[in-house]
Design a protein around this motif. Structure first.
Motif, PDB file in Angstrom:
ATOM      1  N   ARG A  44       0.825  -1.210   0.000  1.00 19.24           N
ATOM      2  CA  ARG A  44       0.000   0.000   0.000  1.00 19.24           C
ATOM      3  C   ARG A  44       0.859   1.260   0.000  1.00 19.24           C
ATOM      4  O   ARG A  44       0.601   2.212   0.736  1.00 19.24           O
ATOM      5  CB  ARG A  44      -0.926   0.034   1.221  1.00 19.24           C
ATOM      6  N   TYR A 103       3.765   1.735   1.112  1.00 18.56           N
ATOM      7  CA  TYR A 103       4.802   1.869   2.130  1.00 18.56           C
ATOM      8  C   TYR A 103       5.930   0.891   1.862  1.00 18.56           C
ATOM      9  O   TYR A 103       5.705  -0.310   1.699  1.00 18.56           O
ATOM     10  CB  TYR A 103       4.223   1.623   3.526  1.00 18.56           C
ATOM     11  N   SER A 104       7.121   1.423   1.830  1.00 19.84           N
ATOM     12  CA  SER A 104       8.261   0.605   1.495  1.00 19.84           C
ATOM     13  C   SER A 104       8.644  -0.313   2.655  1.00 19.84           C
ATOM     14  O   SER A 104       8.659   0.086   3.811  1.00 19.84           O
ATOM     15  CB  SER A 104       9.432   1.520   1.168  1.00 19.84           C
ATOM     16  N   LEU A 105       8.957  -1.554   2.329  1.00 14.49           N
ATOM     17  CA  LEU A 105       9.445  -2.466   3.365  1.00 14.49           C
ATOM     18  C   LEU A 105      10.896  -2.839   3.101  1.00 14.49           C
ATOM     19  O   LEU A 105      11.432  -3.756   3.711  1.00 14.49           O
ATOM     20  CB  LEU A 105       8.582  -3.733   3.404  1.00 14.49           C
ATOM     21  N   ASP A 160      13.582  -1.428   3.945  1.00 12.67           N
ATOM     22  CA  ASP A 160      14.471  -1.313   5.094  1.00 12.67           C
ATOM     23  C   ASP A 160      13.880  -1.945   6.344  1.00 12.67           C
ATOM     24  O   ASP A 160      14.130  -1.514   7.452  1.00 12.67           O
ATOM     25  CB  ASP A 160      14.858   0.153   5.337  1.00 12.67           C
ATOM     26  N   CYS A 161      13.060  -2.967   6.132  1.00 11.97           N
ATOM     27  CA  CYS A 161      12.551  -3.717   7.276  1.00 11.97           C
ATOM     28  C   CYS A 161      13.240  -5.068   7.325  1.00 11.97           C
ATOM     29  O   CYS A 161      13.632  -5.617   6.292  1.00 11.97           O
ATOM     30  CB  CYS A 161      11.057  -3.953   7.142  1.00 11.97           C
ATOM     31  N   THR A 162      13.327  -5.618   8.513  1.00 15.50           N
ATOM     32  CA  THR A 162      13.953  -6.934   8.647  1.00 15.50           C
ATOM     33  C   THR A 162      13.046  -7.998   8.050  1.00 15.50           C
ATOM     34  O   THR A 162      11.839  -7.803   7.922  1.00 15.50           O
ATOM     35  CB  THR A 162      14.176  -7.272  10.120  1.00 15.50           C
ATOM     36  N   PHE A 176      10.121  -8.839  10.172  1.00 17.63           N
ATOM     37  CA  PHE A 176       8.962  -7.968  10.051  1.00 17.63           C
ATOM     38  C   PHE A 176       8.250  -8.165   8.719  1.00 17.63           C
ATOM     39  O   PHE A 176       7.026  -8.203   8.648  1.00 17.63           O
ATOM     40  CB  PHE A 176       9.380  -6.502  10.215  1.00 17.63           C
ATOM     41  N   PHE A 200       6.115 -11.208   8.820  1.00 13.78           N
ATOM     42  CA  PHE A 200       4.962 -10.963   9.688  1.00 13.78           C
ATOM     43  C   PHE A 200       3.919 -10.137   8.945  1.00 13.78           C
ATOM     44  O   PHE A 200       2.729 -10.441   8.937  1.00 13.78           O
ATOM     45  CB  PHE A 200       5.433 -10.229  10.958  1.00 13.78           C
ATOM     46  N   TRP A 201       4.387  -9.113   8.283  1.00 14.39           N
ATOM     47  CA  TRP A 201       3.483  -8.203   7.566  1.00 14.39           C
ATOM     48  C   TRP A 201       2.823  -8.946   6.399  1.00 14.39           C
ATOM     49  O   TRP A 201       1.633  -8.821   6.158  1.00 14.39           O
ATOM     50  CB  TRP A 201       4.295  -7.003   7.073  1.00 14.39           C
ATOM     51  N   LYS A 261      -1.130  -9.253   6.136  1.00 19.64           N
ATOM     52  CA  LYS A 261      -1.785  -8.356   5.190  1.00 19.64           C
ATOM     53  C   LYS A 261      -2.337  -9.073   3.961  1.00 19.64           C
ATOM     54  O   LYS A 261      -3.397  -8.714   3.457  1.00 19.64           O
ATOM     55  CB  LYS A 261      -0.803  -7.274   4.719  1.00 19.64           C
ATOM     56  N   GLU A 273      -5.840 -10.463   4.223  1.00 23.26           N
ATOM     57  CA  GLU A 273      -6.915  -9.452   4.316  1.00 23.26           C
ATOM     58  C   GLU A 273      -7.484  -9.039   2.975  1.00 23.26           C
ATOM     59  O   GLU A 273      -8.643  -8.662   2.866  1.00 23.26           O
ATOM     60  CB  GLU A 273      -6.368  -8.162   4.964  1.00 23.26           C
TER      61      GLU A 273
END
Lengths: 418, 872
Positions: free
Chosen positions: A193, A195-197, A199-201, A204, A207-208, A212, A215
Motif C-alpha cells: 500500500r 509503504y516501502s518495506l 528497510d525492514c527486517t 517484520f 509478519f506483515w 496483510k 486481508e
C-alpha cells in the motif's frame, strides 16, 4: 432587542459561486497536502536507500539491460496504454522495483542457523516481481519481460468499484509463479500500500506478509477481477523441527530446494549472503544443471561476464574473477565488454586454496541466450561444483543445528580458562 | 466639567459640524483624563429627570459603548477596564441607572435597560451584582406601568446578554413568572404586555427546566397562544416570534399544542396583517428545518439514544398546510423580482412549500399538482406564476421516480412559456423552475435523463435567447444554464453533449457580462458564475476553446486596470468586475493546469496572468484581492518550481495578505497560498521563509485575528517544514512552544457547543498537520535529534486526545499519522517513549480496526513505522 430576520434565500442557490471557489480551493489544497504527506511517508526512506544502491556497478548493468528486452513482450500483451501507467508507477517508485533479492547458494553452513534464520521450501517455477498499481497488476521476470498482465485482488490491483486506498497506493511482491496450479507463491513483500518495506527486517516483512496478504482476498480463488491466486508459503524458524518440516513436509507445490533467510536482513536487491538457497535430489528436480533437453551435463558449465580488460567475472559485488580471455579470441569472436559467455569447466576443474578460488580450467563455448541477463554468481558455480564432487548434505545441515544447540547448552564456566 | 456635561452632550448632537466636533473632542478628553468621574457623570446625567431627554439618551449610549464593542479584543479590554474600576464608583453608577427605570421619559428608561444588560453581561459571569435580579423583581406588582414596562424590557435584554448558566434556576423562575404574568391577557397595559412578550422571546433559552414541567409549560404555551390573538398587532407579532423560537428550541415538547398552533397560524396567514402572517408562516418553515435535520440524522449512521425523535408534524398537517401555503402564492407583489430586499407573504409561503417538499418527499406531489394544472394556463399572470412557483418548489425532496414523468411533460411547456409568456414575473419563475429541474433531476446520479439529444439543442437555444431578456429573467436563465452544465460533470459518454454548443454558450455569457444593465439583479455575477461552471465541467475536447478564453479574460482585466478617473460608484463596479475576472481566471487555471495535455501550452500565459494579478493588489478591494490570491495559488500549483521567478515581486503582496487582520478571509486564503507555494517550490522557498514565518508567528499571537485563521496557520507550518526540511531548524524554538501551548489548550476547551467542538477539532488537525510536516521534513537528516526533546510532549498530546474521546475522523487520521511520522523520523531513539504511550497501543489498535479506510491506512503506516523503530 434585535428584530428576528425572517428572510430566507429566495430563488437563489444555497451557496454562491464565490464560496464554491473558496471551498474548491481549500479542497485542492487539502488534497495536495495529503499527497505531499503521503509521498514523504512512502518515498523518503526508500529513495535514500535506492540512491545508495544504484551506484553499485552490477546493479547498473541490470537496469540498463531491462528496457531492451522488455519492449517486445509488452507489445504482445496488447494492453499498452494500461501498462504505461504501471510502468510510470514503477519508474516513479524506483526502477529498483523490478529487481529482486537474489540468494547465494549455500556452500557452507552459516553460524547460528537455528537462531538467526528462517527456512522454507522454495516453490518450483518462475521467480518474478509482482507490482499492483493504478488498477492493474503486472508480473515481470528477472530479465524484465512481462509474465502476466492481469487484474488481482491486491490493493490497487484491479479496476473495481472498491476505492479503498489512494491513487498513490501500490504493492510490490517477490513471487514465484508455479505453473501447474497457476498460483503466485509470495516469498517476500517489498512494498505494501505504498509503504516501502525495503528497510525492514525479514522478520517484520514475513509478519506483515502473513497478516496483510490474507486481508485483501488475494489468496482467494480466481474470479473476474482476480485472475490468479496468490498464496503465502509456510516459513519456519530454522531449528531442527523447522528444518525437517520444510524438507519433508507436504506442500501444495513442487519443491525446488530450500531457502534460508536471515531474520535481521533488510530486503537488499542483487546477490546477498543473507539469503541462501540449498538443494538436493530429495527436494529438487534441478540440482545439477541440465541442458535444454533436461539432460545432466557431462561437465559443469558456467556463465561469466566479459569485462573491459578481458577478465571474466561473476555477477557478485565485488566481482570474482575466474580467468581471462585472450584479446585475439575476443576480436575473432566479435565479443564486447559486458557480453555474457558460456564456458565448460574442463578436466582441470576448479583449484581452491583455503576455500578460495585459485584457478579455473575454462573452455569457451559461446555467447549465451539473449534472455539471460546475469552471469553466474560465485556461490552458484561453487555449489554446482560441490554437488558434483562433495555435496553439502541435509544431514550436514541438521548436524550444524544440533552442534550449535550443544554449544549454547555448554556450561559457561568451561570457557573460563583464564 | 460635570456641570457642563449636559451642554457638551447636546452640542455633540448639534447640526453644526464644528460645534459637534468640539464637543466630541471634550468628551474624549474627559474620558481619558478621569474615567471614573466621566462614567459617573454620564450615569448621573442619565438618571436626572430634570435634564433634557436628548442629553440623557446620549449619556446612556456613551456609557453603553464604554462597556461593549463589536471587535472581540476591544470588548475584552472594555470588560477588564470596567472590572478594575473602584467598587464604590461602580455601585454608584449601577444605582443611578437602576433608578432611571422609574423615569417618566421613555427614551431614558429604554437606554438604561440596555446599559443594565451590558453591565449584567460583564458582572454576572464574575459572580458580581448578585442582587440585580432580586432588585428588579421586588414589588414588580406594585410598580407603576411605565416602570414595570422598563423592568420587563431590562429582563429581556439581560437574558439576551448573558448565558443561561450564570443565572440560577431560582432567578430564572422568578423572571419567567414576572414575564408570563406581564404577557397575560389580564394585563391591561399594552406597553407592559408587549415588553413582557418580547422579554419572553429572549428568556426562552433559560426555560429548559420550566419547559420540562408539564404544568409550567402548559401555562407558558397558553399565554403565548392567547397573546397571538391580542388586538394589538405588535403584541401578536411578538407572540408569533415566541412561537417560532419555541419551535426550534422545544420542538420535542410541541406535540400537545400543534393542533391549536395550526389553527392560530392558519387564521393569521389568511387574515392578519403581513408582519404577523410572515411570522406564522415562519413557524412552519422552522418546523420543517427541525424535521429535515432530524430525518437527515435518521438517514445517517447515528442512532444515538439522545437524539430527538421526529414527530412528523408536517406530514400530519400536510392536507391542510399545503392548501394554506398554495393560497399565499397568489399574493405576489408586482415588482418583487426586481427588488433585492423584497420579502412578502407569497415569497415566504413559496419558500415554506419548498421546505415542506423536502420534509415529506413524494407525499406532497398529489397535493400540489392539481393546483399547478388548474392555474398554469390561466389568463391572470398571478395564477400562472403561482402555479409555476409551486411546481418549482416541489422539485427538491420527492423521488426522481415520482418527478421525472411530470418534468418530462412540463419541460416543453416551460420552454415555451420562457419564450412567449407576456409577463416578466412568470418568465422569471419559469427560468428558475427550469434551473431547479436541472439541479435536481439532471446528472449522472439520475437514472432516466430528462435531457436527451432531441431536446438538448432546444433547451440551450431557449436559455441563450432568454439571456437577452430583462435582467432578472436573464439572471435566472444563467442560473438554469449553470445547473445544466453541472449535470454533465462526470457524465460518462464523452464527448459531452454540451461540446457542440460550447463556443456559442461561452459567447452568449460574455455578451451578457457586457450588457449595459448587467449590474441589475446581479446579472453580471450570474453570467460569470455560469461561465465558471461551464469551464469546470468542460471536457478534454473543449480544452482548446477554454484556452481561447484566457487572452480574452486577461484583456478585460487589463482594461479595468487601465481605467482612470472613476467616480466612486464606477470604481466599486470596476472592483466587482475585477473580482469576477480573477475568479474566472482562477477556475480556468485550475482546469487547464491539471490537464497534462494542455498544461504546457497554457503556461505560455503564466507571466501575463501573474503580471495582472500583481496589479490587482494595487487596487483597494478585499474581494478582488481574495480572488487574485486564490488564482495565484492555483497558478503556483500549475507552474511548479518555475513559480520561483515570480517570488521576488509577489512576496510583498503575500506578506500584505498575511498582515490583513481586518479582512480575515484574505488572510486565511493567503495562508493557504503559502502552502501551495511550498509544494510548488519545495526547497526554493527557503529565502522567503524568514519573512513568512515571522508573519505567521505574529498572526498567531495576535488577538485581533479571527480565530478561524489559526488552524490553517498551523497546517502551514507543516507545509513549510515539509518543503525546507532540516532548514526548519531555526524556527523550531518559536514554532514548537506555540504548537505546544495550542495543543494543551485544544485538549481541554472542547465540548462547550457544536461550533466550539468543530473549531477545536480543526485546531487539533492544524497542530497535528504541523507536527506531521515537521517530522517528515527532518526525516533522514542528521539533525533529526533536534526533535527528540519535543517527542514526549507530542506523544502526550496524542494520548490526551485519545483519552478525551471527542476527536472527529479527520483528527483521528491525522493524529495516528503523526504517531507514525514521529516513529519514522526518530526511529529507535524514540522506541522506549513510543512504547510507553497509550497511543501506540490502544489508540493504534482502535484505528487499525476502523471502518474508515483513511484512518486504517494511516494506522497501518503508523504500525509499520513503529515496528521499524522498535526493531532497531
Amino acid at each position: 432587542m434585535a428584530p428576528h430576520d425572517l428572510r430566507r434565500p429566495f430563488k437563489r442557490p444555497a451557496i454562491s459561486d464565490q464560496q464554491r471557489r473558496r471551498e474548491l480551493s481549500l479542497l485542492r489544497q487539502t488534497h495536495h497536502r495529503r499527497d505531499a504527506q503521503l509521498q514523504a511517508r512512502c518515498l523518503a526512506s526508500s529513495v535514500l536507500s535506492l540512491q545508495s544502491r544504484s551506484s553499485e556497478p552490477v546493479s547498473d548493468v541490470g537496469v540498463e539491460l531491462v528496457p531492451k528486452s522488455e519492449s517486445l513482450p509488452e507489445q504482445e500483451s496488447g494492453a499498452l496504454t494500461k501498462d504505461l501507467d504501471v510502468r510510470q508507477a514503477s519508474r516513479l517508485k524506483g526502477a529498483e522495483a523490478r529487481k529482486l533479492m537474489l540468494p547465494e547458494w549455500m556452500i557452507d553452513v552459516p553460524d547460528r542457523l537455528s537462531h538467526d534464520w528462517y527456512v522454507f521450501a522454495r516453490p518450483a517455477g518462475k521467480r518474478c516481481i509482482v507490482v499492483s498499481s493504478n488498477g492493474t497488476t503486472v508480473s515481470r521476470l528477472r530479465n524484465g519481460s512481462i509474465l502476466h498482465h492481469f487484474p488481482s485482488a491486491l490493493p490497487c490491483g484491479a479496476r473495481t468499484r472498491d476505492v479503498s486506498g489512494s491513487a498513490q497506493s501500490y504493492c510490490i511482491l517477490d513471487c514465484i509463479f508455479h505453473e501447474s496450479d497457476q498460483t503466485y507463491y509470495v516469498i517476500d513483500m517489498v512494498c505494501w500500500r505504498g509503504y516501502s518495506l525495503y528497510d525492514c527486517t525479514a522478520e517484520f516483512r514475513f509478519f506483515w506478509l502473513n497478516s496483510k496478504l490474507e486481508e485483501t482476498g488475494a489468496c482467494g480463488p480466481p474470479s473476474h477481477y482476480h485472475k490468479f491466486r496468490f498464496s503465502p508459503v509456510s516459513i519456519y524458524s530454522c531449528d531442527q523441527s523447522g528444518l525437517l518440516a520444510s524438507y519433508t513436509g507436504a506442500v501444495p507445490y513442487v519443491k525446488d530446494g530450500l531457502l534460508f533467510y536471515n531474520k535481521h536482513a533488510h530486503y537488499q536487491t542483487g546477490n546477498t549472503p543473507l539469503a541462501l538457497v540449498w538443494k538436493d535430489e530429495n527436494c529438487s528436480q534441478y540440482v545439477i544443471d541440465t541442458d535444454s533437453k533436461g539432460q545432466v551435463l557431462s561437465q559443469q558449465q558456467v556463465v561469466l561476464e566479459l569485462r573491459d580488460d578481458g577478465k571474466l567475472s561473476t555477477s557478485d559485488d565485488p566481482v570474482v574473477i575466474f580467468g581471462c580471455l585472450d584479446g585475439e579470441v575476443i576480436q575473432m569472436s566479435g565479443l564486447r565488454s559486458g557480453d555474457l559467455l558460456k564456458f565448460d569447466i574442463s578436466v582441470g576443474g576448479l583449484t581452491l586454496v583455503d576455500g578460495k578460488l585459485e584457478k579455473a580450467d575454462l573452455h569457451y563455448l559461446g555467447k549465451v541466450n539473449r534472455a539471460r541477463i546475469f552471469a553466474d554468481s560465485y556461490s552458484k558455480v561453487m555449489f554446482q561444483h560441490m554437488v558434483r564432487h562433495t555435496p553439502l548434505k541435509f544431514e550436514d545441515l541438521l548436524a550444524s543445528i544440533s552442534l550449535s544447540d550443544d554449544q549454547e547448552n555448554k556450561p559457561c564456566d568451561s570457557e573460563m580458562v583464564g | 466639567m460635570a456641570a457642563e456635561v449636559t451642554q457638551i452632550l447636546l452640542n455633540a448632537q448639534a447640526v453644526d459640524g464644528t460645534v459637534r466636533k468640539q464637543a466630541e473632542e471634550s468628551l474624549k478628553q474627559y474620558q481619558e483624563q478621569n474615567l471614573s468621574s466621566f462614567l459617573l457623570s454620564l450615569a448621573g446625567e442619565l438618571a436626572n429627570d430634570e435634564k433634557p431627554v436628548e442629553s440623557r439618551k446620549l449619556a446612556g449610549l456613551i456609557l453603553k459603548n464604554a462597556l461593549d464593542a463589536k471587535e472581540q479584543h476591544r470588548k475584552f479590554e472594555l470588560v477588564q477596564r470596567w472590572l478594575s474600576l473602584d467598587s464604590a464608583v461602580k455601585a454608584q453608577i449601577k444605582s443611578c441607572i437602576l433608578k432611571t427605570l422609574t423615569s417618566h421619559a421613555h427614551d431614558a428608561r429604554s437606554t438604561a435597560s440596555q446599559v443594565i444588560a451590558k453591565l449584567a453581561g460583564i458582572e454576572l459571569p464574575h459572580k458580581q451584582w448578585p442582587e440585580l435580579i432580586g432588585a428588579l423583581l421586588s414589588n414588580i406588582h406594585q410598580l407603576p406601568a411605565h416602570t414595570k414596562q422598563a423592568t420587563l424590557e431590562t429582563l429581556g435584554y439581560i437574558c439576551e446578554e448573558v448565558s443561561s448558566d450564570v443565572v440560577e434556576q431560582d432567578h430564572v423562575n422568578k423572571i419567567l413568572t414576572a414575564v408570563v404574568q406581564g404577557m397575560n391577557s389580564s394585563e391591561s397595559n399594552n406597553d407592559v404586555r408587549l415588553a413582557a412578550t418580547r422579554a419572553l422571546y429572549n428568556a426562552l433559552g433559560f426555560a429548559q427546566a420550566n419547559f420540562s414541567n408539564d404544568m409550567e409549560r402548559d401555562y407558558i404555551m397558553r399565554v403565548v397562544c392567547e397573546a397571538t390573538l391580542c388586538p394589538e398587532v405588535k403584541i401578536r407579532q411578538a407572540a408569533f416570534e415566541c412561537l417560532v423560537a419555541i419551535s426550534s428550541t422545544y420542538y420535542e415538547k410541541l406535540a400537545p399544542y400543534i393542533q391549536d398552533i395550526f389553527n392560530i397560524t392558519a387564521k393569521a396567514v389568511k387574515e392578519d396583517e403581513e408582519p404577523v402572517a410572515l411570522q406564522a408562516i415562519e413557524f412552519w418553515s422552522s418546523i420543517c428545518d427541525e424535521e429535515i435535520d432530524i430525518l437527515e440524522e435518521y438517514g445517517g449512521d447515528f442512532t444515538g439514544d439522545s437524539d430527538i425523535p421526529c414527530f412528523y408534524f408536517i406530514k400530519q398537517a400536510l392536507p391542510v398546510l399545503v392548501p394554506m401555503l398554495l393560497e399565499t402564492l397568489l399574493k405576489q407583489e408586482e415588482d418583487q423580482d426586481q427588488d433585492e430586499g423584497a420579502w412578502n407573504i407569497a415569497m415566504a409561503g413559496g419558500t415554506c412549500l419548498g421546505l415542506v417538499a423536502r420534509t415529506v418527499g413524494d407525499d406532497i406531489v398529489p397535493l400540489v399538482m392539481p393546483f399547478v394544472e388548474e392555474n398554469i394556463t390561466k389568463p391572470e399572470w398571478r395564477q400562472r406564476e403561482a402555479a409555476t412557483y409551486a411546481f418549482g418548489s416541489i422539485l427538491e425532496g420527492p423521488s426522481p421516480d415520482k418527478l421525472v414523468p411530470l418534468v418530462n411533460i412540463a419541460l416543453n411547456f416551460m420552454l415555451t412559456a420562457l419564450m412567449n409568456d407576456p409577463n416578466n414575473h412568470v418568465k422569471d419563475t419559469t427560468a428558475w423552475t427550469l434551473g431547479r429541474m436541472f439541479e435536481f433531476l439532471h446528472g449522472s446520479t439520475v437514472e432516466t435523463p430528462i435531457i436527451n439529444q432531441a431536446n438538448c439543442q432546444q433547451i440551450i437555444n431557449v436559455l441563450l435567447q432568454s439571456m437577452k431578456d430583462v435582467p432578472n429573467v436573464a439572471e435566472k436563465a444563467c442560473g438554469a444554464l449553470y445547473f445544466l452544465a453541472q449535470g454533465y460533470e462526470d457524465m460518462e459518454p464523452t464527448p459531452s453533449p454540451l461540446t457542440p454548443f460550447f463556443q456559442e454558450i461561452v459567447q452568449a455569457l460574455l455578451t451578457v457580462s457586457h450588457r449595459e444593465d448587467a449590474g441589475e439583479s446581479r446579472l453580471r455575477t450570474a453570467a460569470y458564475e455560469t461561465l465558471n461552471e461551464v469551464v469546470r465541467c468542460s471536457t478534454d475536447e473543449t480544452a482548446p476553446m477554454v484556452m481561447q478564453l484566457v487572452p480574452l479574460i486577461m484583456m478585460e482585466l487589463h482594461q479595468t486596470l487601465e481605467a482612470q478617473k472613476l467616480t466612486s460608484d464606477e470604481r466599486e463596479k470596476q472592483n466587482e468586475i475585477q473580482g469576477l475576472l480573477c475568479g474566472c481566471l482562477q477556475v480556468i487555471i485550475q482546469k487547464l493546469g491539471s490537464s497534462e495535455q494542455i498544461r504546457y501550452a497554457f503556461m505560455q500565459y503564466a507571466d501575463q496572468m501573474m503580471g495582472l494579478f500583481l496589479r490587482v493588489f494595487a487596487i483597494r478591494s478585499a474581494t478582488a484581492h481574495e480572488e487574485a490570491m486564490l488564482a495565484i495559488g492555483a497558478l503556483a500549483y500549475a507552474t511548479g518550481p518555475d513559480f520561483v521567478k515570480y517570488m521576488s515581486e509577489f512576496y510583498k503582496y503575500l506578506e500584505m495578505g498575511l498582515q490583513n487582520f481586518e479582512d480575515y478571509q484574505v488572510c486565511a486564503i493567503t495562508v493557504g497560498v503559502v502552502g501551495d507555494i511550498c509544494r510548488a517550490l519545495e526547497a526554493k522557498i527557503l529565502p522567503y521563509c524568514d519573512g513568512i514565518m515571522t508573519q505567521l508567528l505574529k498572526d498567531l499571537s495576535s488577538n485581533q485575528l479571527h480565530r478561524s485563521v489559526k488552524p490553517p496557520i498551523f497546517s502551514c507550518f507543516g507545509d513549510i517544514a515539509l518543503a525546507i526540511g532540516e532548514h526548519f531548524e531555526k524556527y523550531l524554538m518559536y514554532a514548537m512552544p506555540m504548537l505546544q501551548s495550542a495543543a494543551e489548550l485544544s485538549v481541554h476547551t472542547s465540548g462547550v457547543d457544536d461550533d466550539m467542538t468543530e473549531y477545536t477539532n480543526s485546531l487539533r488537525n492544524g497542530i497535528l498537520e504541523a507536527y506531521s510536516g515537521i517530522f517528515q521534513g527532518f526525516k533522514g537528516s542528521p539533525k533529526t535529534q533536534l526533535l527528540m526533546p519535543y517527542a514526549p510532549h507530542v506523544l502526550q498530546f496524542l494520548d490526551s486526545l485519545y483519552m478525551e474521546k471527542d476527536m472527529d475522523e479527520m483528527v483521528s487520521k491525522t493524529a495516528i499519522g503523526v504517531l507514525g511520522d514521529l516513529a519514522d523520523t526518530l526511529g529507535g531513539n524514540a522506541g522506549p517513549l513510543i512504547q510507553q504511550s497509550v497511543s501506540s497501543k490502544d489508540f493504534l489498535n482502535e484505528c487499525l480496526s476502523s471502518d474508515d479506510h483513511m484512518i486504517k491506512e494511516s494506522a497501518e503506516w503508523a504500525k509499520l513505522a513503529i515496528t521499524k523503530a522498535i526493531s532497531f
